[in-house]
Design a protein around this motif. Sequence first.
Motif, short mmCIF file in Angstrom:
data_model
loop_
_atom_site.label_atom_id
_atom_site.label_comp_id
_atom_site.label_asym_id
_atom_site.label_seq_id
_atom_site.Cartn_x
_atom_site.Cartn_y
_atom_site.Cartn_z
N ALA A 280 -3.52 -74.32 -11.41
CA ALA A 280 -3.79 -72.91 -11.73
C ALA A 280 -4.05 -72.07 -10.49
CB ALA A 280 -4.97 -72.81 -12.69
N LYS A 281 -4.48 -72.69 -9.40
CA LYS A 281 -4.75 -71.97 -8.14
C LYS A 281 -3.53 -71.94 -7.22
CE LYS A 281 -9.27 -70.88 -8.11
NZ LYS A 281 -9.81 -69.55 -7.75
N GLY A 282 -2.45 -72.62 -7.62
CA GLY A 282 -1.26 -72.65 -6.79
C GLY A 282 -1.17 -73.85 -5.87
N THR A 283 -2.14 -74.75 -5.94
CA THR A 283 -2.07 -75.97 -5.14
C THR A 283 -0.89 -76.81 -5.58
OG1 THR A 283 -4.49 -75.98 -4.96
CG2 THR A 283 -3.34 -78.02 -4.40
N VAL A 284 -0.03 -77.19 -4.65
CA VAL A 284 1.19 -77.93 -4.98
C VAL A 284 0.83 -79.39 -5.26
CG1 VAL A 284 3.43 -78.71 -4.14
CG2 VAL A 284 2.65 -76.39 -3.64
N LEU A 285 1.22 -79.84 -6.44
CA LEU A 285 0.93 -81.20 -6.88
C LEU A 285 2.15 -82.09 -6.82
CD1 LEU A 285 -1.07 -80.18 -10.08
CD2 LEU A 285 -1.93 -80.45 -7.75
#
Length: 507
Positions: A58-63
Motif C-alpha cells: 500500500a505504500k509502494g514498496t516493491v515486493l
Amino acid sequence: MNAPLRRVGVVVMVLFALLFLNLNYRQVVKADAYRTDSHNRRVQTAEYERPRGKIADAKGTVLADAQSTGNSLKYLRTYPLKEEYAHVLGYKPVTPMVATGLERLNNDFLVGTSDKQAADRIARLFTGKEPAGGNVLLTISKATQDTAYQALGNNRLKAKSGAVVAMDPSTGAILAEVSLPSYDPNLLSTHDTSAARANYNTLNNDPAKPLLNRAVSEVFPPGSTFKIITSAAAMTADSSLTPDSVVPGGEFYKPPQVSDFQIKNAHTGVCPDQITLKQALTVSCNTVFARMGVERIGADKLKSMAQAFGFEQEPRFIEDQDRNYCGVVASRTGPMTAGSDNRVDPPAVAQSSIGQREVKMSPLQGAMIAATVANGGKQMRPYVVDRLQNSDLSIADHTEPKTLRTPISADVARELQDMMFSVVTADDGTGKSARIPGLQVGGKTGTAQDGEDAEDHGWFIGFALKDGKPIVSVAVFLQNAGKGGSAEAARISGLVMKAYADEKGIR
C-alpha cells in the motif's frame, strides 16, 4: 467390391473423418488455449521479452520485481523481501513449474495481455512503444506486515509455526498476512530449472511444511476463541440474555443426558457457581459455554451461527472468486452427533461450544469473526489486491469493498464488543497483554488441545476501535506453543494493531 473390402473402406473413412475433426478441434477450438498455455515455450519466451509488472504494498514498496539478465529469458522475477511476503505473493517460476498465488492470479495483467489493458495496448500502436506489463498494488500495510512478521518470528515461546492475519473491519482489506515457517521465493523463480525443481522438492519434503500458507490455507482447533460464536448464538436465540445476565458456572459441567463425561475449567477457582456472561468470557469459563451449548443453544443453532459467520464456506478474496488461486479454505464445525442414527451427542456439543472436538478454523476466519463484531455485525468480504495499474501509472481496475453477510444484529455486536473489551481491560482478563494506550481493544484468547502428545495451540482474535469506529482486527495463531501460548498471541496482537494505528496516525 466384396463385403470385407467395403468394411475396411468404411473404417478408413471413419478414421480419416475423426482425424479431420481432431485437427480442426485443436487448430480452431483449442488454438487460443495452446497459444497462452504457460507450458508453451514460445509463450514463456514472449513473457520474458519484457519486464514483468511489479507487485507493491500500500505504500509502494516493491515486493516483486523484474531484473535484467542478458540471457534468452531477458528478465528474472525477483522478490526483494524474500520470506516475509512469500505467502502473500506466491511465486512465478520458469516452466515446467506453475506459478502460484497472486502471481498466477494476476499473470495476464503483469505481462500486459489482460483484457483490462486493451486500451493501453491500442494506445501503444500509435506511439510505437513495446507492450508492457502492469503493476499490482496490494492493500498490505508495510508497518503492520513488518511487525507481524518480526513479532511472530521472535515470539517469546520460540514456537516455530504460526500465522497472523490483520484486516480493516470496515472494508475487508487485508493489512497483514504472515505464515511461518516461510521460504525464499527467489529459490523457485531462478531460470536454472533444475535448481528450481530441486529447491521445490526440498521445501515440499521439509517436515516443517514451509510452503503451506497457515494464514488462509490451513485450519486448526480454535479453542476458546470459538466462545464468541457460542455467545452470539445464545444472545441471538434469547434476547433477554445480556453480558450482565447471571448464568450457572462451576468447576465442572456434566450434561444431564450422560453420566461418564464432564468438562472442567482450565484453571480452578475462576468460575464460581453463579457468574455473569461477561465475566465468564473474561476469564474463559469452559463450564458456562459448554452448558449454554447443550442446554440453551443446541447443535443446530450453534452450527447455524457458525455458518452465519462463514464456517463451511471458503471466504475467497474478492479478486479471486472464480479459481481460488490464493488457496483460501473453509473453516469447519464438524459433526456433533453419535451412533448409527446420527443423534445429537451432548458431549460433542459441549466440546464444540468451547472450540474443541472437530471444530477447525483458519486464522483468516478468526480475523473475520473479530472484524464482524467490530463492524457492528456486518462482515466484509476480504481482499488483498487494491488496484491494477497500467504501465503509464493510470488505473485499470480498483477493488470495491463488498458486504459478504450480516450474521448478527448491531445490538448483539455491541454486547459482544462489551464482553470482548472486558477480556482485555479487566485485571483478570485473559487477553490483557493486547492492551493499546488510547484505543479500545477487545478480543478473545484461545488455548486449543492438539492431541495427547503435542503442545497446545495459542490463539488470540481481536480488534481495536477509536471513538467507537473500527480500525483493525487481527488473528494470531501460535502452533503448538504450549503453556502461555494464548497470552503471547494476545501480546503479538497488540503490537500488530498498534503498528497499523501508528502508521495511520491514530492514537
